[in-house]
Design a protein around this motif. Structure first.
Motif, PDB file in Angstrom:
ATOM      1  N   PRO A  85       0.819  -1.217   0.000  1.00  0.00           N
ATOM      2  CA  PRO A  85       0.000   0.000   0.000  1.00  0.00           C
ATOM      3  C   PRO A  85       0.854   1.270   0.000  1.00  0.00           C
ATOM      4  CG  PRO A  85      -0.043  -1.058   2.146  1.00  0.00           C
ATOM      5  CD  PRO A  85       0.626  -2.004   1.218  1.00  0.00           C
ATOM      6  N   TYR A  86       2.161   1.110   0.235  1.00  0.00           N
ATOM      7  CA  TYR A  86       3.074   2.255   0.238  1.00  0.00           C
ATOM      8  C   TYR A  86       3.816   2.369  -1.090  1.00  0.00           C
ATOM      9  CZ  TYR A  86       2.337   1.542   5.247  1.00  0.00           C
ATOM     10  OH  TYR A  86       1.767   1.363   6.490  1.00  0.00           O
ATOM     11  N   ILE A  87       3.204   1.877  -2.168  1.00  0.00           N
ATOM     12  CA  ILE A  87       3.887   1.800  -3.449  1.00  0.00           C
ATOM     13  C   ILE A  87       4.296   3.171  -3.987  1.00  0.00           C
ATOM     14  CG2 ILE A  87       1.779   1.903  -4.873  1.00  0.00           C
ATOM     15  CD1 ILE A  87       3.127  -0.225  -6.677  1.00  0.00           C
ATOM     16  N   ALA A  88       3.624   4.209  -3.569  1.00  0.00           N
ATOM     17  CA  ALA A  88       3.963   5.551  -4.047  1.00  0.00           C
ATOM     18  C   ALA A  88       5.382   5.948  -3.642  1.00  0.00           C
ATOM     19  CB  ALA A  88       2.963   6.576  -3.497  1.00  0.00           C
ATOM     20  N   THR A  89       5.836   5.452  -2.497  1.00  0.00           N
ATOM     21  CA  THR A  89       7.180   5.783  -1.999  1.00  0.00           C
ATOM     22  C   THR A  89       8.112   4.578  -1.969  1.00  0.00           C
ATOM     23  OG1 THR A  89       6.364   5.487   0.262  1.00  0.00           O
ATOM     24  CG2 THR A  89       6.392   7.736  -0.625  1.00  0.00           C
ATOM     25  N   HIS A  90       7.584   3.376  -2.253  1.00  0.00           N
ATOM     26  CA  HIS A  90       8.392   2.155  -2.224  1.00  0.00           C
ATOM     27  C   HIS A  90       8.167   1.392  -3.528  1.00  0.00           C
ATOM     28  CE1 HIS A  90       8.047   3.287   1.988  1.00  0.00           C
ATOM     29  NE2 HIS A  90       9.082   2.505   2.263  1.00  0.00           N
ATOM     30  N   LYS A  91       8.843   1.839  -4.588  1.00  0.00           N
ATOM     31  CA  LYS A  91       8.593   1.300  -5.916  1.00  0.00           C
ATOM     32  C   LYS A  91       9.467   0.084  -6.238  1.00  0.00           C
ATOM     33  CE  LYS A  91       7.087   5.715  -7.854  1.00  0.00           C
ATOM     34  NZ  LYS A  91       5.677   5.304  -7.944  1.00  0.00           N
ATOM     35  N   ALA A  92      10.498  -0.188  -5.458  1.00  0.00           N
ATOM     36  CA  ALA A  92      11.366  -1.339  -5.748  1.00  0.00           C
ATOM     37  C   ALA A  92      10.586  -2.639  -5.644  1.00  0.00           C
ATOM     38  CB  ALA A  92      12.552  -1.351  -4.783  1.00  0.00           C
ATOM     39  N   ARG A  93      11.032  -3.633  -6.404  1.00  0.00           N
ATOM     40  CA  ARG A  93      10.299  -4.897  -6.479  1.00  0.00           C
ATOM     41  C   ARG A  93      10.246  -5.617  -5.136  1.00  0.00           C
ATOM     42  NH1 ARG A  93      12.914  -6.726 -12.218  1.00  0.00           N
ATOM     43  NH2 ARG A  93      11.356  -5.800 -13.574  1.00  0.00           N
ATOM     44  N   LYS A  94      11.205  -5.373  -4.282  1.00  0.00           N
ATOM     45  CA  LYS A  94      11.206  -6.092  -3.005  1.00  0.00           C
ATOM     46  C   LYS A  94      10.081  -5.626  -2.091  1.00  0.00           C
ATOM     47  CE  LYS A  94      14.387  -3.097  -0.426  1.00  0.00           C
ATOM     48  NZ  LYS A  94      15.613  -3.081   0.404  1.00  0.00           N
ATOM     49  N   TYR A  95       9.538  -4.461  -2.355  1.00  0.00           N
ATOM     50  CA  TYR A  95       8.452  -3.952  -1.519  1.00  0.00           C
ATOM     51  C   TYR A  95       7.123  -4.486  -2.042  1.00  0.00           C
ATOM     52  CZ  TYR A  95      11.978  -0.788   0.301  1.00  0.00           C
ATOM     53  OH  TYR A  95      13.118  -0.272   0.879  1.00  0.00           O
ATOM     54  N   GLN A  96       6.686  -5.598  -1.478  1.00  0.00           N
ATOM     55  CA  GLN A  96       5.432  -6.224  -1.880  1.00  0.00           C
ATOM     56  C   GLN A  96       4.936  -7.102  -0.734  1.00  0.00           C
ATOM     57  OE1 GLN A  96       6.060  -9.743  -4.539  1.00  0.00           O
ATOM     58  NE2 GLN A  96       8.007  -8.738  -4.993  1.00  0.00           N
ATOM     59  N   TYR A  97       3.692  -7.557  -0.852  1.00  0.00           N
ATOM     60  CA  TYR A  97       3.082  -8.382   0.190  1.00  0.00           C
ATOM     61  C   TYR A  97       2.740  -9.784  -0.325  1.00  0.00           C
ATOM     62  CZ  TYR A  97       2.291  -4.365   3.327  1.00  0.00           C
ATOM     63  OH  TYR A  97       2.444  -3.302   4.175  1.00  0.00           O
ATOM     64  N   THR A  98       3.388 -10.206  -1.404  1.00  0.00           N
ATOM     65  CA  THR A  98       3.034 -11.475  -2.034  1.00  0.00           C
ATOM     66  C   THR A  98       3.190 -12.662  -1.091  1.00  0.00           C
ATOM     67  OG1 THR A  98       3.852 -10.478  -4.089  1.00  0.00           O
ATOM     68  CG2 THR A  98       3.347 -12.828  -4.145  1.00  0.00           C
ATOM     69  N   LYS A  99       4.041 -12.549  -0.099  1.00  0.00           N
ATOM     70  CA  LYS A  99       4.294 -13.674   0.806  1.00  0.00           C
ATOM     71  C   LYS A  99       3.052 -14.116   1.585  1.00  0.00           C
ATOM     72  CE  LYS A  99       9.196 -12.623   1.554  1.00  0.00           C
ATOM     73  NZ  LYS A  99      10.215 -12.158   2.522  1.00  0.00           N
ATOM     74  N   ILE A 100       2.083 -13.237   1.738  1.00  0.00           N
ATOM     75  CA  ILE A 100       0.906 -13.646   2.515  1.00  0.00           C
ATOM     76  C   ILE A 100       0.088 -14.705   1.777  1.00  0.00           C
ATOM     77  CG2 ILE A 100       0.804 -11.375   3.608  1.00  0.00           C
ATOM     78  CD1 ILE A 100      -1.648 -10.734   1.968  1.00  0.00           C
TER      79      ILE A 100
END
Length: 446
Positions: A85-100
């Motif tokens: 949900p913080y994609i506006a400031t965290h655009k790198a691929r590592k910033y994601q929630y796919t692990k859930i």
């Protein structure tokens, strides 16, 4: 007979207990992590082939990468990435929630999640018995999400999805979210894989020992000494990942990962193909530089001057060398085998710096640089890289190795640039002056 009948009835009445289904699972959302994914798959299969390894691949992964994973025995699950949900400031691929998504994989009972930058050193299947959720606390009261264990549960998964937009994440990614969601884990007892410690019934979660998620940062902060005997090494330091060729030989723990990679590639032509590709690229670069030299020297004629200042030659020589280093770094594939990549890098740097400097000499002074001088500069540059590399690999203490690497880079910058400048600018120009000084009094001869 009565005993047999009673035993048979007992087996029929008591329900059969099916064995729990286990799996190792990772998430792949960048093709740059293909080599570490294949290496981890190979290592897990080598340590315990009975447990399946699944990789969730997102829409960013190519079909070729998927086929290579399947060749390593990986079970591939295609799914979409869950953005932070913080994609506006965290655009790198590592910033994601796919692990859930792991909690929704109810075809398995227990899952051990592994980031792709980890390396198990021994069988880690004991982790499947730790509890409903288990992770390692390392530097603070926050646990690391590179390695964790979970019991699948669709109810938990749907609850996580509902909280994605509202729950805080201190790092903007899944690690921060999971720390918020499992905030009580810090109070849970530590998992004892030996089973000697009494079980605390108040908690189904467990913390894990650092042996199951050993941060290499602790190793290097302690001058290259292991504080524990790790079951899993986690290569957490971003610019020093073990598949990046330029991290060798400075970061010695990377050799353990490289051994696993070379085992994985043994019997294939991957290393040979890479070496051939690097050699071909190097030859094409040299050819391009020679053609560029001929074109520039033929068409650019208005830059020649009788006097070129020492300041100019010093600045230009430094600039050409720095450009050559940067260009060669960009040209080498980051996950190439380190020895082949270092030879490729040194050769490209040497040829680029040497030919560009000879072009400069011709354009500014009108002097042709001899092929012999060019070859001597290429050889000298490559030998300095080889010597530094060989010395560095012999130094055992990490702090000393870092100090030598820094001094080596500075010394190389000075020595190589000085040699190239003298061999390709100063000496040819002096020889040209002496050539014309044999004319009496510099008089014009018709």
């Amino acid at each position: 007979m009565n005993v047999f009948i009673i035993g048979l009835l007992f087996l029929l009445v008591i329900p059969e207990v099916s064995p729990q289904k286990y799996a190792y699972v990772s998430v792949l959302s960048s093709n740059d992590f293909l080599v570490p994914a294949k290496t981890l798959a190979y290592r897990l299969k080598k340590l315990n082939a009975s447990i399946p390894y699944i990789i969730i691949v997102t829409q960013d992964i190519t079909q070729n990468s998927i086929e290579q994973l399947k060749e390593q025995g990986v079970i591939v699950h295609n799914d979409t990435k869950i953005d932070t949900p913080y994609i506006a400031t965290h655009k790198a691929r590592k910033y994601q929630y796919t692990k859930i998504r792991l909690w929704a994989m109810t075809e398995f009972d227990v899952i051990v999640h592994l980031d792709l930058d980890v390396l198990p050193t021994r069988d880690i299947s004991t982790l499947f018995k730790c509890g409903s959720f288990c992770a390692v606390f390392r530097h603070s009261d926050m646990f690391n999400s590179g390695v964790f264990v979970l019991k699948t549960n669709e109810t938990v998964f749907h609850d996580m999805v509902e909280h994605v937009q509202t729950a805080e994440s201190y790092d903007g990614g899944d690690q921060g979210f999971l720390n918020t969601y499992f905030k009580d884990l810090k109070f849970a007892p530590m998992y004892d894989p030996t089973g000697k410690q009494p079980i605390c019934e108040n908690f189904t979660m467990r913390t894990l020992s650092a042996t199951f998620n050993y941060d290499i940062g602790m190793y290097y902060l302690n001058n290259g000494r292991l504080l524990v005997d790790p079951d899993i090494i986690h290569y957490t330091m971003g610019p020093t990942k073990p598949w990046l060729w330029w991290t060798y030989p400075l970061f010695d723990l990377n050799w353990m990962w490289l051994d696993a990679r070379q085992e994985m590639e043994q019997g294939s032509n991957a290393e040979l193909d890479t070496s051939i590709a690097l050699a071909a690229t190097n030859c094409l670069l040299i050819l391009f530089l020679i053609i560029l030299k001929l074109i520039l020297e033929h068409f650019v004629v208005n830059m020649t001057t009788d006097t070129v200042s020492n300041v100019e030659t010093h600045v230009v020589s430094q600039a050409i060398y720095l450009f050559s280093v940067w260009f060669s770094l960009k040209l080498a594939h980051q996950s190439a085998q380190p020895v082949a990549a270092w030879v490729f890098f040194a050769s490209n740097t040497a040829w680029t710096a040497t030919i560009l400097t000879s072009i400069y000499t011709k354009l500014r002074s009108g002097v042709d640089v001899k092929v012999k001088s060019v070859l001597s500069c290429v050889t000298f540059t490559m030998l300095t890289y080889a010597l530094s590399w060989l010395i560095l690999v012999q130094i055992s203490h990490f702090n000393t190795r870092v100090l030598f690497a820094i001094l080596s880079i500075l010394a190389q910058q000075f020595v190589v640039v000085t040699y190239i400048r003298y061999a390709l600018i100063v000496r040819p120009c002096r020889q040209q002056i002496h050539k014309y000084q044999i004319l009496p009094n510099n008089h014009h001869v018709a």
